[in-house]
Every structure is written in structure tokens, then in C-alpha cells.
Design an enzyme around this catalytic site. Structure first.
Site, PDB file in Angstrom:
ATOM      1  CG  HIS A 187      -1.781  -1.119   1.072  1.00  0.00           C
ATOM      2  ND1 HIS A 187      -2.402  -1.419   2.325  1.00  0.00           N
ATOM      3  CD2 HIS A 187      -2.204  -1.833  -0.093  1.00  0.00           C
ATOM      4  CE1 HIS A 187      -3.504  -2.648   1.757  1.00  0.00           C
ATOM      5  NE2 HIS A 187      -3.426  -2.808   0.583  1.00  0.00           N
ATOM      6  CB  CYS A 227       4.755  14.602  -9.691  1.00  0.00           C
ATOM      7  SG  CYS A 227       4.069  16.153 -10.747  1.00  0.00           S
ATOM      8  CB  CYS A 238       6.412  18.441  -8.931  1.00  0.00           C
ATOM      9  SG  CYS A 238       7.557  17.587  -9.983  1.00  0.00           S
ATOM     10  CB  THR A 290      -3.545  -7.918   9.334  1.00  0.00           C
ATOM     11  OG1 THR A 290      -4.651  -7.016   8.222  1.00  0.00           O
ATOM     12  CG2 THR A 290      -3.653  -9.280   9.109  1.00  0.00           C
TER      13      THR A 290
END
Ligand code: BV8
Length: 237
Positions: free
Chosen positions: A109, A117, A138, A179
Site C-alpha cells: 500500500h 507528482c 513538484c 491485521t
């Protein structure tokens, strides 16, 4: 349960809980008082990028004040012991596995320490906390940067998902640590491994859907249970 290589370790937010990193669904967790739709979806970012960046920068500041714990360190030892027969797959974006010394790691993830950007997709590592400016832009094209994480409704990186699925099919021993197993496709991996005959040990203070079908359920906090399980099962030299 004897350890048979190849070994696969799957981790979620719970492995970092003992380091002081908030989990998502536990009491006082990240989703308490914050709607997923507002901060962890492309739509939420389009609506209010400053809100989203403030939320991610708060997490960056929290994680930067934390240290890897004994569970992260035990996982590094497993990697050193089994070498190419070891794979770590994490849902976490906190970078504590890497700070503990893990190398053979697939981040499903993304990461809090990388930005992308929105113009040309270029990636930038950014470890300064807090961020010097929100929203960050950026340096090449001036377009806004976004957190380099996978948001809900976004596809995971195909190459990473392929490598993860292959590791799940090949593993003989799987450790599932911290988890809730409710986010997909990450939660598929332990099921794929079980379907391919792997032995699965789950480490969680709370029972989850996996606990009913896992080979072994180890109740307790990962920083305690994972090192003691490893010491009891590590190959004798
Ligand atoms: C996708 C990055 C295709 C950002 C994250 C309906 C059914 C099935 C799936 C779906 C569905 N509807 C939509 C979906 C798909 C969705 C999904 O799974 N939704 C869920 C909520 C139902 N998945 C997606 O959108 C994925 N993309 O499917 O693309 C697509 C495209 C278009 C439309 C549809 C599909 C993308 C998912 C990735 C999202 N990004 N993170 C960020 O971090 O900000 S997910 C994020 O949340 C984490 O990375 C992690 O994956 C998840 C949190 O889960 P955990 O890590 O398990 O944490 P949690 O708090 O839940 O649990 C902690 C556990 O630790 C608990 O069990 C607790 O008991 C335990 N614990 C606590 N203390 C300790 C401990 N354990 C050990 N020691 C302790 N001390």
C-alpha cells in the site's frame, strides 16, 4: 507447528501498535472521527488536498517519533535465517520494517516517506517532518504532489501484487501478524496460502475471521508473542 521454508510473513498495523503507531480500527484508531472517504480516496484528495495532506503529515510526525519493536526485529532475524526462502509482505506505510533492517519486503500500500507528482507521476523521497509546506508541489513541474500510497478504489501495483500472490502460493509456513484482514486484495493472501496447503500462524490480541481456519492462533501483543514464538521455533544451529 514446525517451521518449513519457504516462509511468508504478512503484517498489518498491529505489528507497529507496540511502537506507538495508531492502528486503523482499534479504539482511538485512525478511523475514529475520520471518514475513509475524506482522507484515503482519490475523490477525497480532489475535494480537499490540504485536509488529506494534514492527515498524512500528522501520521508522519507520529511515526517519526516511534522506534521499531521486538516483533519487527524478530522478523529481521527470520529473514537472515532463511535468506531467499523468506518474504515479508506488509500493508503498513510506516516504514518501521525497513528501519528495523528488513530487506526482502513488498509494500502493498505504499509509504508515508515517498510522494508522487500528480502531473508526471515522478516519485520523490521526503523524510522531513513536519512537511515544510502543505500541499507540497513538484520541484520539476510545479504540479501538486500526492502521498505515494494506494487509496481505497485504487489498484495496487500489479508487479507487487503478482510477487505477493506467488509468494503466498509457494509458502509452506505463513505468519499473519497484526491485521484485521478486512482490506482486499491484501486479505486474500493468507487464504491463497491456506488453499495451497501452507501452515498459518496468526498473531493478534483479538480473534479475527482467520482465527477460525488458521493452523495456530497466538493471542497477545506482537512485540511479546512474535519474539517468543520465534525463539521457540527457530531452527537450532
Ligand atoms: C482495490 C494505504 C480495485 C493508505 C490502505 C467489498 C468487499 C471487498 C472489497 C471491497 C469491497 N468494496 C471495496 C472493496 C475494495 C477495498 C476494500 O478492501 N475495502 C474494505 C474496507 C472492505 N479495497 C480497495 O479499495 C483496494 N483497491 O480493490 O482496487 C478496485 C477498484 C475500484 C473499485 C473497487 C475495487 C485498495 C486497498 C488499499 C487501501 N489503502 N492503506 C493509508 O495507509 O493511509 S488500507 C489500510 O487499511 C492499511 O494499509 C491496511 O491495509 C488497512 C488496515 O488494516 P490493518 O492493517 O489490518 O489494521 P486494522 O486497524 O484494521 O487492524 C489492526 C489489527 O491489529 C486488529 O486485528 C487488532 O486486533 C490487531 N492489533 C492491535 N494491537 C496489536 C495487534 N496485533 C498484534 N499486536 C498488537 N499489539
Amino acid at each position: 507447528m514446525k517451521i518449513q521454508p519457504p516462509i511468508l510473513v504478512l503484517t498489518g498495523a498491529g505489528v507497529s501498535a507496540d511502537s506507538g503507531v495508531s492502528t486503523f480500527r482499534d479504539a482511538g484508531g485512525l478511523w475514529e472521527g475520520t471518514r475513509i472517504e475524506d482522507v484515503a480516496t482519490p475523490e477525497g484528495f480532489a475535494r480537499d488536498p490540504v485536509k488529506v495532506w494534514r492527515w498524512y503529515d500528522e501520521r508522519r510526525v507520529q511515526v517519526a517519533s516511534c522506534e521499531p519493536n521486538a516483533a519487527h526485529r524478530a522478523i529481521v532475524e527470520m529473514e537472515k535465517t532463511f535468506g531467499d526462502d523468506f518474504t515479508l509482505i506488509t500493508q503498513n506505510v510506516d516504514g518501521l520494517h525497513e528501519r528495523a533492517g528488513s530487506r526482502a519486503i513488498h509494500r502493498l500500500h505504499g509509504s508515508l516517506w515517498s510522494m508522487r507528482c500528480t502531473g508526471d507521476g515522478r516519485r520523490f523521497e521526503q523524510r522531513e517532518v513536519p512537511l515544510p509546506s502543505i500541499p507540497p508541489v513538484c520541484s520539476e513541474c510545479g504540479e501538486m504532489l500526492r502521498p505515494d500510497v494506494v487509496w481505497f478504489g485504487e489498484l495496487l501495483d500489479a508487479a507487487i501484487l503478482d510477487a505477493a500472490a506467488t509468494a503466498a502460493e509457494r509458502a509452506r509456513t505463513v505468519l499473519v501478524i497484526g491485521t484485521s484482514g478486512v482490506v482486499y486484495p491484501a486479505a486474500m493472501l493468507q487464504l491463497i496460502a491456506l488453499e495451497h496447503g501452507a501452515r498459518v500462524a496468526e498473531f493478534n490480541p483479538e480473534r479475527t475471521a482467520l482465527s477460525e481456519i488458521a493452523t495456530e492462533y497466538v493471542a497477545g501483543r506482537a512485540a511479546v508473542t512474535v519474539p517468543s514464538w520465534w525463539n521457540a521455533h527457530r531452527p537450532s544451529t
